[in-house]
Design a protein around this motif. Structure first.
Motif, PDB file in Angstrom:
ATOM      1  N   THR A 125       0.861  -1.186   0.000  1.00 31.23           N
ATOM      2  CA  THR A 125       0.000   0.000   0.000  1.00 31.23           C
ATOM      3  C   THR A 125       0.897   1.236   0.000  1.00 31.23           C
ATOM      4  N   TYR A 126       0.309   2.379  -0.361  1.00 25.08           N
ATOM      5  CA  TYR A 126       1.116   3.576  -0.595  1.00 25.08           C
ATOM      6  C   TYR A 126       0.450   4.822  -0.008  1.00 25.08           C
ATOM      7  N   ASP A 127       1.281   5.831   0.233  1.00 20.56           N
ATOM      8  CA  ASP A 127       0.764   7.123   0.685  1.00 20.56           C
ATOM      9  C   ASP A 127       0.222   7.941  -0.486  1.00 20.56           C
ATOM     10  N   GLN A 128       0.796   7.744  -1.654  1.00 24.97           N
ATOM     11  CA  GLN A 128       0.324   8.448  -2.852  1.00 24.97           C
ATOM     12  C   GLN A 128       0.391   7.523  -4.058  1.00 24.97           C
ATOM     13  N   ILE A 129      -0.679   7.519  -4.838  1.00 26.86           N
ATOM     14  CA  ILE A 129      -0.684   6.827  -6.129  1.00 26.86           C
ATOM     15  C   ILE A 129      -0.915   7.896  -7.184  1.00 26.86           C
ATOM     16  N   GLN A 130      -0.008   7.986  -8.144  1.00 21.27           N
ATOM     17  CA  GLN A 130      -0.048   9.089  -9.095  1.00 21.27           C
ATOM     18  C   GLN A 130      -0.107   8.601 -10.541  1.00 21.27           C
ATOM     19  N   PHE A 131      -0.793   9.411 -11.338  1.00 29.09           N
ATOM     20  CA  PHE A 131      -0.937   9.152 -12.774  1.00 29.09           C
ATOM     21  C   PHE A 131      -0.480  10.403 -13.519  1.00 29.09           C
ATOM     22  N   SER A 132       0.699  10.357 -14.090  1.00 29.89           N
ATOM     23  CA  SER A 132       1.187  11.474 -14.891  1.00 29.89           C
ATOM     24  C   SER A 132       0.931  11.154 -16.358  1.00 29.89           C
ATOM     25  N   GLU A 133      -0.187  11.629 -16.852  1.00 28.28           N
ATOM     26  CA  GLU A 133      -0.645  11.402 -18.221  1.00 28.28           C
ATOM     27  C   GLU A 133      -0.833   9.913 -18.529  1.00 28.28           C
ATOM     28  N   SER A 134      -1.234   9.167 -17.525  1.00 34.10           N
ATOM     29  CA  SER A 134      -1.474   7.738 -17.705  1.00 34.10           C
ATOM     30  C   SER A 134      -2.872   7.331 -17.262  1.00 34.10           C
ATOM     31  N   PHE A 135      -3.578   8.246 -16.604  1.00 31.80           N
ATOM     32  CA  PHE A 135      -4.934   7.910 -16.135  1.00 31.80           C
ATOM     33  C   PHE A 135      -5.849   7.598 -17.308  1.00 31.80           C
ATOM     34  N   GLN A 136      -5.625   8.247 -18.435  1.00 35.85           N
ATOM     35  CA  GLN A 136      -6.473   8.060 -19.612  1.00 35.85           C
ATOM     36  C   GLN A 136      -6.430   6.644 -20.162  1.00 35.85           C
ATOM     37  N   TYR A 137      -5.417   5.872 -19.792  1.00 33.49           N
ATOM     38  CA  TYR A 137      -5.273   4.517 -20.310  1.00 33.49           C
ATOM     39  C   TYR A 137      -5.940   3.455 -19.433  1.00 33.49           C
ATOM     40  N   VAL A 138      -6.458   3.865 -18.279  1.00 34.91           N
ATOM     41  CA  VAL A 138      -7.042   2.914 -17.336  1.00 34.91           C
ATOM     42  C   VAL A 138      -8.541   3.173 -17.222  1.00 34.91           C
ATOM     43  N   PRO A 139      -9.383   2.139 -17.256  1.00 37.44           N
ATOM     44  CA  PRO A 139     -10.820   2.350 -17.053  1.00 37.44           C
ATOM     45  C   PRO A 139     -11.080   3.108 -15.756  1.00 37.44           C
ATOM     46  N   VAL A 140     -11.904   4.157 -15.831  1.00 37.84           N
ATOM     47  CA  VAL A 140     -12.074   5.091 -14.717  1.00 37.84           C
ATOM     48  C   VAL A 140     -12.474   4.398 -13.419  1.00 37.84           C
ATOM     49  N   GLU A 141     -13.566   3.659 -13.437  1.00 35.27           N
ATOM     50  CA  GLU A 141     -14.084   3.081 -12.196  1.00 35.27           C
ATOM     51  C   GLU A 141     -13.121   2.064 -11.605  1.00 35.27           C
ATOM     52  N   HIS A 142     -12.463   1.300 -12.462  1.00 34.48           N
ATOM     53  CA  HIS A 142     -11.482   0.333 -11.962  1.00 34.48           C
ATOM     54  C   HIS A 142     -10.304   1.066 -11.334  1.00 34.48           C
ATOM     55  N   ALA A 143      -9.845   2.126 -11.995  1.00 29.63           N
ATOM     56  CA  ALA A 143      -8.718   2.892 -11.464  1.00 29.63           C
ATOM     57  C   ALA A 143      -9.035   3.462 -10.100  1.00 29.63           C
ATOM     58  N   LEU A 144     -10.242   4.002  -9.932  1.00 32.03           N
ATOM     59  CA  LEU A 144     -10.624   4.603  -8.656  1.00 32.03           C
ATOM     60  C   LEU A 144     -10.753   3.554  -7.559  1.00 32.03           C
ATOM     61  N   ASP A 145     -11.386   2.429  -7.867  1.00 30.80           N
ATOM     62  CA  ASP A 145     -11.557   1.362  -6.876  1.00 30.80           C
ATOM     63  C   ASP A 145     -10.208   0.799  -6.439  1.00 30.80           C
ATOM     64  N   GLN A 146      -9.368   0.482  -7.414  1.00 38.02           N
ATOM     65  CA  GLN A 146      -8.083  -0.125  -7.084  1.00 38.02           C
ATOM     66  C   GLN A 146      -7.193   0.847  -6.310  1.00 38.02           C
ATOM     67  N   THR A 147      -7.215   2.114  -6.723  1.00 40.12           N
ATOM     68  CA  THR A 147      -6.395   3.111  -6.036  1.00 40.12           C
ATOM     69  C   THR A 147      -6.843   3.295  -4.597  1.00 40.12           C
ATOM     70  N   PHE A 148      -8.144   3.359  -4.394  1.00 42.52           N
ATOM     71  CA  PHE A 148      -8.675   3.523  -3.032  1.00 42.52           C
ATOM     72  C   PHE A 148      -8.210   2.364  -2.146  1.00 42.52           C
ATOM     73  N   ASN A 149      -8.255   1.161  -2.672  1.00 42.94           N
ATOM     74  CA  ASN A 149      -7.882  -0.016  -1.889  1.00 42.94           C
ATOM     75  C   ASN A 149      -6.383  -0.102  -1.617  1.00 42.94           C
TER      76      ASN A 149
END
Length: 280
Positions: A125-149
């Motif tokens: 687990t991490y203190d920060q998960i970051q997407f520098s011009e890479s968020f667009q390549y990941v399905p939104v809802e999956h990215a949010l769920d996985q990042t939260f966890n």
């Protein structure tokens, strides 16, 4: 007979982008530039503008952050900077070519997950998960769920990327999730937005450099190559153009239709740096 693994066009594009960036612009980064403080959108300034982009992410890393997961790490430049600043950083990259580049820069200091973010499996687990011009390549809802966890309590999601604004008809420049869809999706989560910086105007100037490169380098080379192969292999070129006609049409629409400019980007895209805190 097993089908050979196909090369993903997006991954290939990033790899080609790194090669072009190194040769023409002396840069290792794969993201847009941030042309702030009057920095002119010229090739000679592209490397500096990309440094400004990375600096903005570092400046908005929250106090108390120790561990960072850098999703879509490009060639590892940002990860290297963060490691040098004392952060513990891991990287995610689905491209073996780019993962090798990252490994050259970070060595054993970071773990490199050679997979898509949505395929990542780890107990870390991490203190920060970051997407520098890479968020667009990941399905939104999956990215949010996985990042939260995967975030520690009180951890942060940092996104520095562009999104597509609402528009009638076709959008002439591709890339980016629909911004209203993203806003609705994240509103349903336990993320609290604490930073929202609109950098559309200063990043759109990157398109001026791309437009210049296409007009002065890519297009002339394409035309000269086409004339050569047409004169030497006319039948083969006729077959080639027919077989890949849809691909030709797409390339012409994206790169040679006159839409590759800062004005069009600002009309259809919004580029933002956003930070969300995990609550709940």
């Amino acid at each position: 007979m097993a089908e050979k693994n196909k090369v993903d066009s997006k991954e290939a594009g990033l790899e080609i982008g790194l090669i072009i960036g190194r040769f023409f612009f002396d840069t290792e980064d794969l993201h847009y530039g941030l042309f702030k403080d009057g920095l002119e959108p010229k090739g000679i300034n592209f490397r500096k503008s990309q440094e400004y982009h990375s600096d903005l992410i570092i400046e908005n890393t929250r106090e108390g952050t120790k561990t960072i997961l850098d999703v879509g790490s490009g060639s590892g430049n940002l990860a290297r900077k963060l490691l040098d600043l004392g952060y513990k950083v891991d990287c995610v990259s689905p491209s073996n070519y780019l993962s090798d580049e990252i490994e050259e820069k970070v060595g054993k200091e970071a773990e490199i997950f050679r997979c898509k973010y949505e395929e990542l499996k780890t107990d870390k687990t991490y203190d920060q998960i970051q997407f520098s011009e890479s968020f667009q390549y990941v399905p939104v809802e999956h990215a949010l769920d996985q990042t939260f966890n995967m975030l520690n309590p009180g951890g942060h999601l940092l996104i520095c990327d562009f999104f597509t604004k609402p528009a009638d008809g076709d959008v002439p420049i591709g890339g980016g999730h629909r911004f209203p869809f993203f806003q609705e999706a994240i509103s349903k989560t336990d993320f609290e937005q604490i930073v929202d910086i609109d950098i559309t105007e200063d990043t759109a100037k990157t398109m001026t450099i791309m437009e210049d490169f296409v007009g002065k380098v890519a297009q002339p080379i394409g035309e000269i190559s086409g004339k050569y192969f047409d004169s030497h292999y006319p039948k083969l070129m006729k077959l080639f153009r027919w077989k890949f006609r849809e691909r030709y049409k797409k390339i012409n629409k994206v790169y040679f239709s006159g839409h590759l400019n800062a004005e069009t980007f600002m009309e259809y895209k919004t580029y933002r740096l956003m930070v969300f805190k995990k609550s709940g």
